[in-house]
Design an enzyme around this catalytic site. Structure first.
Site, PDB file in Angstrom:
ATOM      1  NE  ARG A   1      -3.465  -2.593  -0.180  1.00 42.26           N
ATOM      2  CZ  ARG A   1      -3.742  -3.383  -1.198  1.00 42.26           C
ATOM      3  NH1 ARG A   1      -2.962  -3.374  -2.263  1.00 42.26           N
ATOM      4  NH2 ARG A   1      -4.791  -4.185  -1.169  1.00 42.26           N
TER       5      ARG A   1
ATOM      6  CG  ASP B   1      -5.879  -2.428   1.944  1.00 40.02           C
ATOM      7  OD1 ASP B   1      -4.827  -2.563   2.596  1.00 40.02           O
ATOM      8  OD2 ASP B   1      -6.306  -3.284   1.153  1.00 40.02           O
TER       9      ASP B   1
ATOM     10  CB  SER C   1     -12.392 -10.528  -1.648  1.00 42.00           C
ATOM     11  OG  SER C   1     -11.863 -10.425  -0.343  1.00 42.00           O
TER      12      SER C   1
END
Length: 414
Positions: free
Chosen positions: A106, A135, A190
């Site tokens: 990130r 995130d 996911s």
């Protein structure tokens, strides 16, 4: 009487926004939503950090919605060299197990978002992270650290498209292509991938007592039951704490990690099923595959065991959980992480040499290590006659001095 005008909506002040764009359902919906809600120009940025997906479809999807400026960048080498390797110099593990594969990607994405925003003179950046996850924190802390006055648009915290049905309806309304499995509700979890790992979350994995499904997951590693019955011995070479060669072959940083992923994957190395504590306060169950990182961590600790002073090694171990929390929580660009990195990098000056490891049925075993900077002195450590290199009688006084406080306390208790 003086005429007053209504204050402008914050949305009217955004003329140009840089969107972190994967080309998937969520960010494709976000792209159109930004155009509709903010009436602004959208610039897309798609990073190749080794997720193993073809990125050109993202370009085509963006072009379909009239996007003129599209950034698609190969950041694999920068990702491993400037983010993964520095983190592994610290032997970083979050909550005893997690090798931070998502977390470490990130700050790089945030860095490029800000750099593109500056270059394009954009008013804002945007991302597809939800308001429940880590995130959003990682992207935004990084962005604010690098560009203090940047505006961040987080659609998941603004819109009312908070269910799969609403997202699909919006996609249908605006002609946004939807993967068949997502439409039928058959995507069981996911997934997020990069060169360091693949993570699996959500869907059926939200029951922490349910075993991960046999189909669809574990794309980097074979089950240990199907791993080869013969172990594989590999040799890793380090220089100043960083991996530089595998089996004598020097490669770029991202090539080294990809090679370790292949090696570890075929032996079932690096699977993890974890319930972790998110920074936003909730617990979350995630499953992770980190074959190359698992090997790298074991090897790095092995070469450090030979080359680091005892107290320096223990100091690093004391500091590591703090460093891991900084990475996990999104503080990569903070002054405290940078200060810790300076100390960690200083300790790596002589962390050079080779480590041999055996990969077998999901395990990584160190079977040898050597370094010209080794602090291991066989003359002193030997159980045989050391020729006077070590005076064993010295240990008596050493023990008595270290026992003094306990002897005094025991005397007082009588």
């Amino acid at each position: 009487m003086k005429k007053t005008t209504a204050p402008k909506s914050p949305k009217s002040n955004v003329n140009k926004v840089v969107l972190a764009y994967s080309g998937g359902l969520d960010t494709s919906v976000i792209l159109k939503w930004l155009q509709d809600e903010y009436g602004c120009e959208v610039i897309t940025f798609t990073a190749d950090i080794g997720q193993g997906e073809e990125l050109e479809p993202a370009r085509k999807k963006a072009q379909k919605f009239g996007i003129k400026k599209i950034y698609i960048e190969d950041l694999r080498e920068e990702f491993v060299r400037d983010f993964v390797f520095p983190m592994f110099r610290a032997n970083t593990v979050y909550e005893g197990e997690y090798l931070l594969g998502t977390s470490i990607a990130r700050p790089l994405i945030a860095k490029r978002l800000v750099e593109i925003a500056k270059k394009e003179k954009a008013d804002a950046i945007s991302h597809g992270a939800t308001g429940k996850g880590n995130d959003q924190v990682r992207f935004e802390l990084g962005a604010y650290a690098l560009m203090p006055n940047i505006k961040v648009i987080a659609p998941w915290r603004e819109w009312d498209l908070l269910s799969r049905d609403k997202l699909l309806a919006y996609a249908d309304q605006h002609g946004i292509p939807v993967d068949y499995k997502k439409r039928k509700g058959e995507a069981p979890f996911s997934m997020d991938a990069n060169l360091l790992h693949i993570s699996y979350e959500g869907g059926v994995l939200e029951d922490p007592n349910r075993e991960p499904p046999a189909q669809g997951m574990w794309r980097l590693t074979v089950p240990v039951e199907k791993a080869p019955n013969k172990p594989e011995v590999i040799e890793l070479e380090f220089s100043r704490g960083d991996l530089v060669a595998i089996n004598g072959k020097k490669m770029k940083a991202h090539e080294l990690l990809a090679t370790l992923n292949t090696m570890g994957g075929r032996h079932g190395v690096g699977r993890l099923d974890l319930v972790e504590n998110r920074y936003v306060g909730m617990k979350s169950r995630g499953c992770y595959e980190t074959p190359g990182g698992t090997i790298l961590l074991r090897a790095h600790r092995a070469i450090e065991s030979l080359t680091l002073d005892r107290e320096v090694a223990h100091l690093k171990d004391d500091l590591m959980p703090r460093y891991a929390s900084l990475v996990y929580n999104g503080y990569w660009w903070s002054p405290e992480r940078i200060a810790l990195q300076t100390l960690i990098d200083h300790t790596q000056a002589l962390v050079s040499g080779t480590v041999r490891l055996k990969l077998y049925k999901g395990t990584v075993t160190v079977v040898g290590r050597s370094s010209k900077h080794s602090l291991f002195d066989a003359r002193i450590s030997t159980f045989d006659d050391d020729g006077g290199a070590y005076n064993q009688a010295d240990a008596g006084g050493f023990i008595k001095l270290n026992a003094l406080r306990m002897r005094i306390a025991a005397t007082k208790r009588k």
